[in-house]
Design a protein around this motif. Structure first.
Motif, PDB file in Angstrom:
ATOM      1  N   MET A 177      -7.503   0.805   2.187  1.00  0.00           N
ATOM      2  CA  MET A 177      -6.544   0.768   0.877  1.00  0.00           C
ATOM      3  C   MET A 177      -7.251   1.783  -0.310  1.00  0.00           C
ATOM      4  N   VAL A 214       0.822  -1.167   0.002  1.00  0.00           N
ATOM      5  CA  VAL A 214       0.105   0.009   0.116  1.00  0.00           C
ATOM      6  C   VAL A 214       0.891   1.386  -0.179  1.00  0.00           C
ATOM      7  N   ASP A 260      -3.527   0.202  -4.279  1.00  0.00           N
ATOM      8  CA  ASP A 260      -3.172  -0.734  -3.319  1.00  0.00           C
ATOM      9  C   ASP A 260      -3.315  -2.256  -3.588  1.00  0.00           C
TER      10      ASP A 260
END
Lengths: 87, 87
Positions: B53, B9, B58
């Motif tokens: 996310m 991420v 990500d």
């Protein structure tokens, strides 16, 4: 044998580790690789990795499953793997 | 069910993802976690991860094995896990 390999190495050694792991396995995300590999080839990979890695700072984790079907993979979010063909 | 979870991420979301994954699994390296988890808890983890996310940037990969014994783990180099108790 089916393996998942994840490395965590210092910035200076990332490019070498990436190149090495790609020779043996399929890249799936960041520092994560997977693939079917023989015991002999895996040993080669580990030996070459040890030449690149700093003993005190770096690590390489290998998860081994005798068969791929024993592992189910699920991806949440972006599937990075698809980008691999462009690199 | 035994899982290995690996996230990738953006820097801004790393701390949140680390904290989230640690609530459900054991940290083993960098962005890699493992542990025994129920289907219900894993669903919770995924749902919470999706809230953190960025859909376009990500990713979170989850490898599932019905039993831990189907996976063998080998660590080359430093075993980061040991540091976890000090953090």
């Amino acid at each position: 044998m089916y393996v998942i390999a994840v490395y965590d190495v210092g910035q200076k050694r990332v490019a070498k580790m990436l190149k090495l792991c790609r020779r043996y396995l399929n890249w799936i995300q960041n520092s994560v690789f997977e693939g079917e590999i023989s015991e002999a080839k895996l040993l080669e990979l580990k030996q070459e990795a040890m030449m690149i890695m700093d003993d005190e700072d770096d690590s390489l984790i290998i998860f081994k499953a005798r068969q791929e079907k024993w592992l189910e993979k699920e991806i949440v979010g972006q599937e990075r793997q698809n980008l691999d063909t462009f690199l």
